[in-house]
Design an enzyme around this catalytic site. Structure first.
Site, short mmCIF file in Angstrom:
data_model
loop_
_atom_site.label_atom_id
_atom_site.label_comp_id
_atom_site.label_asym_id
_atom_site.label_seq_id
_atom_site.Cartn_x
_atom_site.Cartn_y
_atom_site.Cartn_z
N ARG A 32 0.83 -1.20 0.00
CA ARG A 32 0.00 0.00 0.00
C ARG A 32 0.86 1.25 0.00
O ARG A 32 2.00 1.24 0.41
CB ARG A 32 -0.89 -0.01 1.24
N THR A 33 0.26 2.34 -0.45
CA THR A 33 0.96 3.62 -0.43
C THR A 33 1.26 4.02 1.01
O THR A 33 0.37 4.04 1.84
CB THR A 33 0.06 4.71 -1.03
N LEU A 34 2.51 4.27 1.29
CA LEU A 34 2.87 4.69 2.64
C LEU A 34 3.19 6.17 2.69
O LEU A 34 2.84 6.86 3.63
CB LEU A 34 4.08 3.89 3.14
N ASP A 74 -5.11 2.38 1.28
CA ASP A 74 -4.22 2.50 0.13
C ASP A 74 -4.61 3.76 -0.64
O ASP A 74 -5.11 3.68 -1.77
CB ASP A 74 -4.37 1.26 -0.76
#
Lengths: 260, 219
Positions: free
Chosen positions: A33-35, A137
């Site tokens: 996922r986008t962090l 996300d």
């Protein structure tokens, strides 16, 4: 695992425990996922004026503190009636443009004489952003959606914003990122209903100049776009004149008492 | 590095007061994030059915999703039962909907107001995960703790601790209740930074729904 769950603070999940659980469940995979954002665009400003909506932003995209890309178009036309401006992660903005392409394509294929207006597209984007946030996300953007569509009461102007967790609203003037802090006060003081195009551009340039002086991720290359009942126009990039001739800049050490 | 949080508090206060034959639901229209104001003109109130109004404060993304969700479920109910949902029915539905997301909550603080099937005012007050009760009045949101003590004092509702249990609605008239609501919001606006700009007041009574707006301090 059980211990971890009970230790969590009240008030729901946090991303860390979620990704740990996902890792455990998936057999040790890294989180996909986008962090955090990598290549980011800075503020977008927009306001309603007499004939429609004006939107402007700079053409830069930063990679952390590096000004990596200097000719990036962060405002695009959507369908016949709208403009979208994006700040934040640029790759997510490109992904959103792909979603909007699909949306406008199927809208066109209905071939029913109807076309999606700015309100509908804003609603769609809000749902997309909110649903991605629900999956932990997010699309790391703040999007500005503006447009004009003919309605029963004539040309109806629309301007709204949605951010990465799905917070959205409609207003007469919008700014994202630093613009929220630097441009909105100017817009709130000086915006009026039914400004001419020239007045609107002047006001937008005033905001862009303040952002150029004070936002370190801003560059001196801007694009202005407008949307009216006639369609969308995105003007070629240009620069603003800046003024640095303050006496204090001329001889900065003059009044300084230094020991070295 | 920015850490992703799926929640933010967009502030705001909601109040509802029930009387004999009317219900007042009110909320400010300020949308904030951090120390910034996003917009001064955003409604937190949603009409879910004929005699049923929901006012929500908290995280605006969740508020919109929740209100949309409930409006859709109400429509399904209408199609299945050939009538609009009553306020107590919607109250239960809201509770169930909130608890459904018990482990990733809707960050919303709700008050539901309307008229019950006997035409008497009812107010239901909720926490973020769906625990609720029917009361005579309630305040939720960032200004709630400033407002609730004043309502406790001024509404002259029966003490909830006495027995036998008495009906919680206020004996005040509709116009007195509306004036009181305006007053409490003016006070909350003075001290709560997230409350202000404009107050939207919705009154439901036997003749229908009536909406008015009054200005609040913009600082």
């Amino acid at each position: 695992m059980e211990e971890q769950k009970w230790d969590q603070p009240m008030g729901g999940f946090n991303a860390a425990s979620r990704s740990q659980m996902a890792e455990a469940a998936a057999g040790g995979e890294e989180s996909q996922r986008t962090l955090y954002p990598y290549v980011t665009g800075t503020s977008v400003i927009a306001l309603k004026y007499k004939d429609g909506v004006i939107m402007a932003c700079d053409t830069g995209a930063s990679y952390g503190s590096t000004l990596r890309y200097k000719s990036v178009e962060r405002i695009k036309a959507v369908g016949k009636h709208s403009l979208i401006g994006g700040s934040g992660e640029f790759s997510d903005f490109q992904e959103i443009l792909r979603y909007l392409d699909e949306l406008t394509l199927s809208d066109h294929m209905w071939d029913d004489g109807n076309s999606l207006g700015p309100k509908e597209i804003h609603s769609y984007l809000t749902r997309v952003m909110y649903n991605r946030r629900n999956k932990f996300d997010p699309l790391w953007n703040a999007l500005v959606l503006g447009g004009v569509k003919m309605g029963p009461k004539g040309a109806e102007k629309y301007l709204g914003m949605v951010n990465m967790i799905g917070t959205h609203f409609e207003e007469n003037h919008i700014a994202t990122g630093f613009g929220n802090h630097l441009a909105i006060p100017i817009l709130r003081a000086e915006w009026s209903e039914d400004m001419t195009f020239e007045e609107a551009v002047k006001l937008v340039e005033k905001c862009l100049l303040v952002l150029l002086y004070r936002d370190r991720s801003s560059i001196n290359k801007f694009q202005v776009a407008k949307i009216t009942t006639e369609g969308a126009t995105i003007y070629p990039p240009y620069s603003l004149k800046t003024f640095w001739g303050f006496s204090h800049f001329e001889n900065p050490a003059q009044g300084a008492v230094g020991s070295w | 590095m920015a850490k992703f949080s799926p929640y933010e508090n967009n502030g705001g206060t909601c109040v509802a007061v029930a009387g004999d034959g009317y219900c007042v639901v009110a909320a400010d229209t300020r949308l904030s994030v951090g120390y910034s104001i996003l917009t001064r003109d955003h409604s937190k109130i949603c009409q879910l059915a004929d005699k049923c109004i929901l006012a929500s404060s908290g995280f605006q993304g969740d508020i919109k999703a929740l209100q949309k969700n409930l409006a859709a479920k109400e429509l399904v109910y209408e199609h299945n039962h050939n009538k609009k949902m009553s306020c107590p029915a919607m109250a239960q539905l809201l509770s169930n909907t909130l608890y459904y997301k018990r482990f990733f909550p809707y960050y919303t603080f709700n008050v539901l107001g309307g008229l019950d099937s006997q035409g008497k005012g009812c107010v239901f007050t909720y926490d973020a995960v769906g625990s609720y009760e029917r009361t005579g009045y309630s305040a939720q949101g960032t200004g709630a703790k400033l407002i609730t003590p004043v309502l406790d004092n001024k509404l002259k509702s029966p003490n909830p601790l006495i027995l036998p249990a008495r009906d919680a609605v206020t004996p005040l008239s509709e116009s007195e209740a509306v004036d009181l609501v305006k007053d409490v919001f003016a006070s909350a606006t003075e001290r709560d930074i997230y409350t202000g700009d404009k107050l939207e007041i919705v009154v439901i009574n036997s003749s229908g729904i009536h909406r008015e707006y009054i200005e609040l301090r913009k600082d």
